[in-house]
Write an enzyme that holds these catalytic residues in place. Structure first.
Site, PDB file in Angstrom:
ATOM      1  N   LYS A   1       8.524  11.090  -0.630  1.00 17.68           N
ATOM      2  CA  LYS A   1       7.994  10.272   0.483  1.00 17.68           C
ATOM      3  C   LYS A   1       8.862   9.634   1.433  1.00 17.68           C
ATOM      4  O   LYS A   1       8.706   9.587   2.598  1.00 17.68           O
ATOM      5  CB  LYS A   1       6.885   9.276  -0.296  1.00 17.68           C
ATOM      6  CG  LYS A   1       6.043   8.547   0.785  1.00 17.68           C
ATOM      7  CD  LYS A   1       5.575   7.288   0.121  1.00 17.68           C
ATOM      8  CE  LYS A   1       5.911   5.949   1.040  1.00 17.68           C
ATOM      9  NZ  LYS A   1       5.701   4.681   0.530  1.00 17.68           N
TER      10      LYS A   1
ATOM     11  N   LEU B   1       0.822  -1.105  -0.100  1.00 23.89           N
ATOM     12  CA  LEU B   1      -0.017   0.133   0.240  1.00 23.89           C
ATOM     13  C   LEU B   1       0.811   1.262   0.071  1.00 23.89           C
ATOM     14  O   LEU B   1       2.077   1.098   0.300  1.00 23.89           O
ATOM     15  CB  LEU B   1      -1.000  -0.081   1.205  1.00 23.89           C
ATOM     16  CG  LEU B   1      -1.799  -1.108   1.367  1.00 23.89           C
ATOM     17  CD1 LEU B   1      -2.486  -1.503   2.680  1.00 23.89           C
ATOM     18  CD2 LEU B   1      -3.021  -1.040   0.183  1.00 23.89           C
ATOM     19  N   PRO B   2       0.193   2.439  -0.263  1.00 24.96           N
ATOM     20  CA  PRO B   2       0.971   3.571  -0.448  1.00 24.96           C
ATOM     21  C   PRO B   2       1.749   4.141   0.705  1.00 24.96           C
ATOM     22  O   PRO B   2       2.953   4.387   0.783  1.00 24.96           O
ATOM     23  CB  PRO B   2       0.211   4.592  -1.124  1.00 24.96           C
ATOM     24  CG  PRO B   2      -0.988   3.823  -1.835  1.00 24.96           C
ATOM     25  CD  PRO B   2      -1.198   2.448  -0.787  1.00 24.96           C
TER      26      PRO B   2
ATOM     27  N   THR C   1       6.372   0.720   1.959  1.00 25.87           N
ATOM     28  CA  THR C   1       7.410   1.422   2.575  1.00 25.87           C
ATOM     29  C   THR C   1       6.755   2.482   3.554  1.00 25.87           C
ATOM     30  O   THR C   1       6.175   3.415   2.964  1.00 25.87           O
ATOM     31  CB  THR C   1       8.274   2.330   1.452  1.00 25.87           C
ATOM     32  OG1 THR C   1       8.991   1.376   0.562  1.00 25.87           O
ATOM     33  CG2 THR C   1       9.280   2.883   2.153  1.00 25.87           C
TER      34      THR C   1
ATOM     35  N   LYS D   1      15.784   0.065   5.083  1.00 25.79           N
ATOM     36  CA  LYS D   1      15.073   0.702   3.815  1.00 25.79           C
ATOM     37  C   LYS D   1      15.115   2.089   3.843  1.00 25.79           C
ATOM     38  O   LYS D   1      15.431   2.607   2.901  1.00 25.79           O
ATOM     39  CB  LYS D   1      13.618   0.055   3.551  1.00 25.79           C
ATOM     40  CG  LYS D   1      12.783   0.682   2.424  1.00 25.79           C
ATOM     41  CD  LYS D   1      12.991   0.254   1.097  1.00 25.79           C
ATOM     42  CE  LYS D   1      12.366   1.169   0.170  1.00 25.79           C
ATOM     43  NZ  LYS D   1      12.799   0.760  -1.204  1.00 25.79           N
TER      44      LYS D   1
HETATM   45  P1  NAD Z   1       0.871   2.574  -6.050  1.00 26.86           P
HETATM   46  O1  NAD Z   1       0.180   3.818  -5.433  1.00 26.86           O
HETATM   47  O2  NAD Z   1       0.854   2.402  -7.459  1.00 26.86           O
HETATM   48  O3  NAD Z   1      -0.316   1.420  -5.472  1.00 26.86           O
HETATM   49  C1  NAD Z   1      -0.757   1.407  -4.317  1.00 26.86           C
HETATM   50  C2  NAD Z   1      -2.079   0.603  -4.591  1.00 26.86           C
HETATM   51  O4  NAD Z   1      -2.745   0.349  -3.277  1.00 26.86           O
HETATM   52  C3  NAD Z   1      -2.992   1.328  -5.288  1.00 26.86           C
HETATM   53  O5  NAD Z   1      -3.696   0.260  -6.412  1.00 26.86           O
HETATM   54  C4  NAD Z   1      -4.322   1.813  -4.605  1.00 26.86           C
HETATM   55  O6  NAD Z   1      -5.556   1.696  -5.220  1.00 26.86           O
HETATM   56  C5  NAD Z   1      -4.055   0.646  -3.452  1.00 26.86           C
HETATM   57  N1  NAD Z   1      -5.013   1.255  -2.354  1.00 26.86           N
HETATM   58  C6  NAD Z   1      -4.856   2.183  -1.586  1.00 26.86           C
HETATM   59  N2  NAD Z   1      -5.714   2.247  -0.538  1.00 26.86           N
HETATM   60  C7  NAD Z   1      -6.288   1.069  -0.430  1.00 26.86           C
HETATM   61  C8  NAD Z   1      -7.037   0.390   0.304  1.00 26.86           C
HETATM   62  N3  NAD Z   1      -7.629   1.139   1.504  1.00 26.86           N
HETATM   63  N4  NAD Z   1      -7.380  -0.919   0.131  1.00 26.86           N
HETATM   64  C9  NAD Z   1      -6.933  -1.439  -0.995  1.00 26.86           C
HETATM   65  N5  NAD Z   1      -6.097  -1.042  -1.764  1.00 26.86           N
HETATM   66  C10 NAD Z   1      -5.767   0.292  -1.600  1.00 26.86           C
HETATM   67  O7  NAD Z   1       2.069   2.333  -5.354  1.00 26.86           O
HETATM   68  P2  NAD Z   1       3.216   1.269  -5.531  1.00 26.86           P
HETATM   69  O8  NAD Z   1       4.277   2.023  -6.419  1.00 26.86           O
HETATM   70  O9  NAD Z   1       2.862  -0.140  -5.997  1.00 26.86           O
HETATM   71  O10 NAD Z   1       4.000   1.261  -4.252  1.00 26.86           O
HETATM   72  C11 NAD Z   1       3.537   0.388  -3.163  1.00 26.86           C
HETATM   73  C12 NAD Z   1       4.478   0.538  -2.025  1.00 26.86           C
HETATM   74  O11 NAD Z   1       5.780   0.055  -2.469  1.00 26.86           O
HETATM   75  C13 NAD Z   1       4.669   2.290  -1.577  1.00 26.86           C
HETATM   76  O12 NAD Z   1       4.626   2.157  -0.229  1.00 26.86           O
HETATM   77  C14 NAD Z   1       5.970   2.471  -2.128  1.00 26.86           C
HETATM   78  O13 NAD Z   1       6.776   3.328  -1.564  1.00 26.86           O
HETATM   79  C15 NAD Z   1       6.556   0.982  -2.039  1.00 26.86           C
HETATM   80  N6  NAD Z   1       7.604   0.875  -3.179  1.00 26.86           N
HETATM   81  C16 NAD Z   1       7.429   1.267  -4.669  1.00 26.86           C
HETATM   82  C17 NAD Z   1       8.445   1.250  -5.414  1.00 26.86           C
HETATM   83  C18 NAD Z   1       8.096   1.621  -6.945  1.00 26.86           C
HETATM   84  O14 NAD Z   1       9.007   1.841  -7.659  1.00 26.86           O
HETATM   85  N7  NAD Z   1       7.088   2.150  -7.326  1.00 26.86           N
HETATM   86  C19 NAD Z   1       9.895   0.694  -5.171  1.00 26.86           C
HETATM   87  C20 NAD Z   1       9.949   0.143  -3.790  1.00 26.86           C
HETATM   88  C21 NAD Z   1       8.995   0.283  -2.788  1.00 26.86           C
END
Ligand code: NAD
Length: 332
Positions: free
Chosen positions: A280, A99-100, A129, A205
């Site tokens: 973030k 999740l975000p 994260t 991390k």
């Molecule tokens: P994203 O915003 O693309 O995806 C998050 C998903 O969570 C979305 O599909 C959203 O609809 C869903 N969501 C939000 N609230 C929700 C709820 N209450 N119930 C169910 N689903 C819900 O984010 P991401 O890029 O997939 O990143 C996810 C996590 O991983 C974050 O914490 C980010 O910091 C971390 N991360 C991301 C990357 C990257 O390159 N994108 C790399 C490493 C770590």
């Protein structure tokens, strides 16, 4: 899943490779965004047809599209579209969340851990994260509800690693639960770095991304310094990369256009690791530092730069190396 263990100082690094030992059968995957969508796909495709994966996201488009992709695949576990995070978790032995932000993780776990959730010794793996303090609070709510164990497993490797199933997980968990956690993580990644007890994965991390954020700014400033002194950007990068200034932003993700043909800087900073994600992560690192009473003079200044750059029209939605443009780096 067999696991080869290598000791690196105090850190235990494990690499997984397939074998036939037993896995838990019922999984839930919640949060199907850029990372979660690909991770869930890898998980489902590598499980047995007798296994089940329930998926949920508040975004119905992601949910339907992933379900269609999974069902079209000729192998892998059975798929269920759940109506809520709570419904997805009901039968699950292992629940994975991606999740975000901290408030989403807290909200989702509050919605799962109601009194109507059947009691089970579940494993909750949170790959989001977030800050270690929130993560510890959520872990405590899982313990208090008598629903099993919560571990933190933030990851690196980006969307490319999530798609290829080559992520690195930084795991915060008691050693006794590792045999239960690692086989699942190896279905979505290639490395699991056990960093210590619950919360330790996130501390590692955030410390890493703190350093990356600052190395990125320092590289941008050093490149601009040399270029404005008359150096050719490629000559300067070559010097840095065999000298003591060498770092990931100088060598792999150089912020100056043309130094590396495949780096985001050479395509107007498109793709890569978004500047708002770095903002973030740096904010979360500062929150963690405050809780730990660790000094962060550079981090505070750096955060101000990412915060403003992430909103500027010619920098927003671009790779975080765009700070070079934000700080007035010479572009032609
Ligand atoms: P994203 O915003 O693309 O995806 C998050 C998903 O969570 C979305 O599909 C959203 O609809 C869903 N969501 C939000 N609230 C929700 C709820 N209450 N119930 C169910 N689903 C819900 O984010 P991401 O890029 O997939 O990143 C996810 C996590 O991983 C974050 O914490 C980010 O910091 C971390 N991360 C991301 C990357 C990257 O390159 N994108 C790399 C490493 C770590």
């Amino acid at each position: 899943m067999r696991v080869a263990v290598t000791r690196l100082g105090g850190l235990v690094q494990r690499r997984g490779f397939a074998s036939t030992s037993r896995r838990l059968d019922n999984y839930a995957f919640i949060g199907l965004g850029q990372m979660g969508y690909q991770m869930a796909k890898n998980l489902q495709s590598k499980l047995k047809p007798s296994d089940k994966v329930a998926i949920f996201d508040v975004n119905p488009t992601a949910l339907e599209s992933l379900s269609a992709e999974m069902k079209a695949a000729s192998s892998g576990a059975a798929v269920d579209i759940a109506a809520s995070a709570h419904d997805a978790s009901k039968e699950a032995d292992t629940v994975i969340t991606c999740l975000p932000e901290p408030q989403h993780v807290r909200g989702v776990y509050d919605s799962i851990l109601t009194s109507s959730l059947p009691k089970k010794d579940r494993l909750f793996i949170d790959c989001s994260t977030i800050d270690p303090t929130t993560s510890r609070q959520v872990a405590q709510t899982v313990t208090d509800a008598g629903q099993g164990t919560f571990v933190d497993a933030p990851m690196s490797g980006g969307v490319v690693g999530a798609t290829a199933g080559t992520l690195t997980f930084m795991l915060g968990a008691e050693s006794s639960i590792l045999p239960r956690v690692e086989p699942t993580l190896f279905l979505m990644g290639k490395k699991v770095l056990h960093c210590g007890g619950q919360g330790a994965g996130l501390s590692a991390k955030l410390a890493n991304n703190y350093l990356l954020a600052l190395n990125n700014i320092a590289t941008a400033e050093a490149m601009n310094l040399g270029i404005r002194c008359g150096l050719d950007p490629k000559v300067l990068a070559n010097v840095l990369n065999v000298s003591t200034g060498r770092c990931w932003p100088s060598e792999i993700n150089n912020p100056v256009k043309g130094v590396l043909e495949n780096a985001p800087a050479s395509r107007d900073y498109r793709g890569g690791f978004g500047i708002s994600l770095m903002r973030k992560d740096l904010r979360l690192a500062l929150v963690a530092a405050e809780a730990a009473q660790a000094k962060t003079e550079l981090g505070t200044v750096g955060f101000g730069m990412y915060d403003k750059a992430a909103e500027r029209e010619d920098c927003k939605n671009r790779d975080f190396s765009v700070v070079y443009r934000y700080m007035g780096g010479k572009e032609e």
